[in-house]
Design a protein around this motif. Structure first.
Motif, PDB file in Angstrom:
ATOM      1  N   PHE A  36      19.420  15.680  41.216  1.00  0.00           N
ATOM      2  CA  PHE A  36      18.231  14.958  41.479  1.00  0.00           C
ATOM      3  C   PHE A  36      17.965  14.770  42.991  1.00  0.00           C
ATOM      4  O   PHE A  36      18.736  15.122  43.733  1.00  0.00           O
ATOM      5  CB  PHE A  36      18.639  13.468  40.930  1.00  0.00           C
ATOM      6  N   LEU A  78      14.019  11.167  42.073  1.00  0.00           N
ATOM      7  CA  LEU A  78      14.305   9.632  41.410  1.00  0.00           C
ATOM      8  C   LEU A  78      13.230   8.797  42.387  1.00  0.00           C
ATOM      9  O   LEU A  78      13.490   7.596  41.762  1.00  0.00           O
ATOM     10  CB  LEU A  78      15.687   9.435  41.589  1.00  0.00           C
ATOM     11  N   ARG A 124      15.169  16.608  38.917  1.00  0.00           N
ATOM     12  CA  ARG A 124      14.193  15.403  38.993  1.00  0.00           C
ATOM     13  C   ARG A 124      14.342  14.533  40.196  1.00  0.00           C
ATOM     14  O   ARG A 124      15.092  14.262  40.964  1.00  0.00           O
ATOM     15  CB  ARG A 124      14.382  14.679  37.791  1.00  0.00           C
TER      16      ARG A 124
END
Length: 135
Positions: free
Chosen positions: A5, A123, A121
């Motif tokens: 992340f 965050l 991804r």
């Protein structure tokens, strides 16, 4: 196995995973968490740090290509194994809340997806982690 992340130093919270610094310089302000891991190999070099996005991205991606996904994975896997947590959050200083903002952590994320097929991804605001829950 590692799950990656990205976030900014100020947005990271321990339930998100293991914080990993990927900047040249260290954090010069107090953090509400312990930051013990760093992968300087993923930090951009000073010679293009302040370049316009196209030049920066070209130079940074060339550095990543030279390093290679196997070496990056090995560096990150060591941290995950040491911490007993496959979730690593790669951190830098940039606040990406406003549209059009960019930074090297997201350039890395795009490169990583292209070379491994694994998504990374964000965050931060508007990313995968909203109100303490992965979405």
């Amino acid at each position: 196995m590692i799950t990656l992340f990205t976030n900014r130093f100020q947005g990271f919270r321990p339930p998100q995973g293991v914080p990993v610094r990927i900047t040249l310089g260290g954090v010069r302000f107090k953090l509400p968490y312990s930051l013990t891991h760093s992968v300087r190999e993923l930090a951009p070099r000073r010679d293009y740090l302040n370049a316009a996005k196209p030049e920066f991205e070209k130079a940074y991606r060339a550095d990543l290509d030279k390093l290679g996904p196997e070496r990056v994975a090995a560096l990150l896997r060591r941290i995950a194994e040491a911490e007993g947590d496959h979730r690593l959050v790669l951190l830098c200083f940039e606040d990406l809340a406003a549209p059009g903002l960019w930074c090297h952590r997201r350039v890395f994320a795009t490169w990583w997806r292209e070379v491994t097929g694994d998504a990374v991804r964000e965050l931060g605001p508007g990313g995968a982690y909203e109100q303490g829950v992965l979405v």
